[in-house]
Write an enzyme that holds these catalytic residues in place. Structure first.
Site, PDB file in Angstrom:
ATOM      1  N   TRP A 257       0.826  -1.098   0.134  1.00 10.65           N
ATOM      2  CA  TRP A 257      -0.071  -0.056   0.349  1.00 10.65           C
ATOM      3  C   TRP A 257       0.510   1.175   0.406  1.00 10.65           C
ATOM      4  O   TRP A 257       0.174   2.398  -0.914  1.00 10.65           O
ATOM      5  CB  TRP A 257      -1.585  -0.075   1.083  1.00 10.65           C
ATOM      6  CG  TRP A 257      -2.043  -1.424   1.171  1.00 10.65           C
ATOM      7  CD1 TRP A 257      -1.925  -2.287   2.134  1.00 10.65           C
ATOM      8  CD2 TRP A 257      -2.799  -1.136  -0.039  1.00 10.65           C
ATOM      9  NE1 TRP A 257      -2.555  -2.410   1.089  1.00 10.65           N
ATOM     10  CE2 TRP A 257      -3.677  -2.728   0.639  1.00 10.65           C
ATOM     11  CE3 TRP A 257      -3.428  -1.205  -1.457  1.00 10.65           C
ATOM     12  CZ2 TRP A 257      -4.575  -3.422  -0.375  1.00 10.65           C
ATOM     13  CZ3 TRP A 257      -4.310  -1.486  -2.047  1.00 10.65           C
ATOM     14  CH2 TRP A 257      -4.957  -2.219  -1.558  1.00 10.65           C
TER      15      TRP A 257
ATOM     16  N   ASP B  10      -1.268   7.208   5.684  1.00  5.04           N
ATOM     17  CA  ASP B  10      -2.945   6.536   5.744  1.00  5.04           C
ATOM     18  C   ASP B  10      -3.578   5.737   6.647  1.00  5.04           C
ATOM     19  O   ASP B  10      -1.989   4.363   7.040  1.00  5.04           O
ATOM     20  CB  ASP B  10      -1.872   4.953   4.592  1.00  5.04           C
ATOM     21  CG  ASP B  10      -3.065   3.774   4.056  1.00  5.04           C
ATOM     22  OD1 ASP B  10      -4.257   3.550   4.489  1.00  5.04           O
ATOM     23  OD2 ASP B  10      -2.890   3.462   3.020  1.00  5.04           O
TER      24      ASP B  10
ATOM     25  N   LYS C 214     -12.062  -1.689   7.250  1.00  7.54           N
ATOM     26  CA  LYS C 214     -11.348  -2.422   7.978  1.00  7.54           C
ATOM     27  C   LYS C 214     -12.146  -2.195   8.837  1.00  7.54           C
ATOM     28  O   LYS C 214     -11.990  -3.076   9.942  1.00  7.54           O
ATOM     29  CB  LYS C 214      -9.717  -2.328   7.901  1.00  7.54           C
ATOM     30  CG  LYS C 214      -9.200  -2.985   6.277  1.00  7.54           C
ATOM     31  CD  LYS C 214      -8.722  -2.259   6.150  1.00  7.54           C
ATOM     32  CE  LYS C 214      -8.250  -2.724   4.312  1.00  7.54           C
ATOM     33  NZ  LYS C 214      -7.651  -2.524   3.385  1.00  7.54           N
TER      34      LYS C 214
HETATM   35  C1  LIG Z   1      -7.264  -2.485   2.352  1.00  7.12           C
HETATM   36  C2  LIG Z   1      -5.880  -0.824   1.780  1.00  7.12           C
HETATM   37  C3  LIG Z   1      -6.135   0.349   1.292  1.00  7.12           C
HETATM   38  C4  LIG Z   1      -7.013   0.332  -0.083  1.00  7.12           C
HETATM   39  O1  LIG Z   1      -8.192   0.655   0.410  1.00  7.12           O
HETATM   40  P1  LIG Z   1      -9.230   0.625  -0.670  1.00  7.12           P
HETATM   41  O2  LIG Z   1     -10.389   1.568   0.003  1.00  7.12           O
HETATM   42  O3  LIG Z   1      -9.440  -0.989  -1.145  1.00  7.12           O
HETATM   43  O4  LIG Z   1      -8.145   1.756  -1.833  1.00  7.12           O
HETATM   44  C5  LIG Z   1      -4.877   1.282   0.843  1.00  7.12           C
HETATM   45  N1  LIG Z   1      -3.795   1.541   3.055  1.00  7.12           N
HETATM   46  C6  LIG Z   1      -3.866   0.246   3.613  1.00  7.12           C
HETATM   47  C7  LIG Z   1      -3.271   0.198   4.197  1.00  7.12           C
HETATM   48  C8  LIG Z   1      -5.017  -0.586   3.206  1.00  7.12           C
HETATM   49  O5  LIG Z   1      -5.399  -1.447   4.321  1.00  7.12           O
END
Ligand SMILES: *Cc1c(COP(=O)(O)O)cnc(C)c1O
Length: 356
Positions: free
Chosen positions: A101, A168, A192
């Site tokens: 990511w 993020d 999540k």
């Molecule tokens: C799942 C995830 C993403 C991607 O998220 P989307 O909403 O599917 O674009 C980005 N960063 C992290 C740390 C993730 O766990």
């Protein structure tokens, strides 16, 4: 809850949230209409959006400079939207490379300016968090992925830096206490730890915006969404509503301080079993283990398929590891009750007794 759901994302939600959401799907707030059938500009939905934004502000204890937005496009859109708004052509942003990511994020930033990889853990398949590195002062911002969902690593110490910090937090937002005011921008896909897929939380300091010279398309300009209180166009109404219910639930649990304690207990319980059970071993360096995504393999890989089948029979769902790491990954986000973790631990013990 009919099964023990360890999915990495989308992942389990509190039962009571799902129950309330299911009722709103038929009749929202006694309006005689589904929440899917009302205007996003109706009083009823304006209240939902306002409460959701307020709950984020309250739970994260944000100062007045921050704005809270619920946007479309997932965390992946933020990979691009962040540099679009913050990084001018010719300027440099720093990225901490701790996995897939983080990589996707820095790849997008390269479309807008220069990217310096400040530290990386690629040399050991991202099984640890880089420790000693220096952050140059000329960076426009430093980007960090606070929890690495795929590898089960987490920054337990957020770097102290003098440049704006962008994070993020898709897979650990609201899971632990941090000084959130130390960040310039935080984003997280909801699916999540905060709600269903379809909405992304962005928390941004107003004072860092408006400093790039490029033109920004309307939908990608944070200032437009701020000005319209996160309802510039039709927001993902149902996803925002379920996120709001989940944030309410979190507040009722005692907020982040209380949930952090439970998250620590759950993670400690599972890691202890992984360390003590002769059949299993963890994949992340112990000091950097994630409290959200617990990654482990078996000492004898030929048993992994059988353990997975055994789990399936025992109603343990979603623990197959990501293909980049293999083995197993148990995601134990806020909504996961400790009983399910205990159940998994018991099952691992039983498997060890019968396959020792
Ligand atoms: C799942 C995830 C993403 C991607 O998220 P989307 O909403 O599917 O674009 C980005 N960063 C992290 C740390 C993730 O766990």
């Amino acid at each position: 809850m009919q099964v023990h759901n360890f999915n990495a994302g989308p992942s389990m939600l509190p039962n009571e949230v799902l129950y309330k959401a299911s009722k709103a799907l038929i009749d929202f707030d006694g309006l005689g209409m589904s929440i899917l059938e009302i205007s996003h500009r109706s009083e009823a939905f304006l209240q939902v959006m306002a409460e959701a934004r307020q709950l984020v502000r309250e739970l994260l204890q944000l100062d007045e400079d921050f704005e809270v937005l619920f946007l479309h496009g997932g965390a992946s859109t933020q990979f691009m939207q962040v540099p679009y708004n913050l990084l001018d052509t010719g300027e440099t942003a720093g990225y901490l490379d701790t996995g897939v990511w983080a990589n996707r994020a820095l790849k997008e930033a390269r479309l807008f300016g220069n990217v310096e990889v400040i530290a990386s853990s690629a040399d050991r398949n991202y099984c640890y968090i880089p420790k000693s590195f220096t952050v140059p002062k000329h960076l426009k911002y430093l980007h960090i992925t606070t929890n690495n969902t795929i590898y089960g690593t987490q920054w337990h110490q957020i770097p102290e830096v003098e440049v704006p910090l962008v994070a993020d937090m898709s897979s650990d937002i609201f899971s632990r206490q941090l000084d959130f005011n130390k960040f310039a921008l935080i984003y997280a896909g909801a699916q999540k730890n905060m709600g269903p897929a379809g909405v992304t939380l962005v928390v941004v300091r107003k004072s860092i915006l408006g400093k790039v010279s490029r033109l920004i398309p309307t939908m990608l300009d944070y200032r437009v969404h701020i000005q319209h209180e996160s309802i510039y166009n039709t927001p993902p109404v149902f996803a925002v509503y379920i996120s709001m219910l989940t944030l309410r639930w979190l507040k009722e649990q005692g907020g982040i301080a209380a949930i952090e304690k439970r998250n620590e207990e759950k993670a400690a319980l599972l890691y202890r079993e992984i360390d003590e059970n002769p059949l299993f071993k963890g994949t992340a360096d112990p000091a950097d283990r994630s409290r959200m995504n617990v990654c482990f393999v078996m000492n004898d890989p030929s048993l992994e398929k059988e353990f997975l089948e055994f789990c399936k029979k025992e109603d343990i769902v979603g623990i197959k590891g990501h293909r980049l790491v293999g083995g197993f990954r148990a995601s134990i986000y806020n909504a996961m009750p400790i009983e399910s973790v205990e159940y998994l631990v018991e099952s691992m013990r039983y498997f060890a007794r019968t396959h020792g």
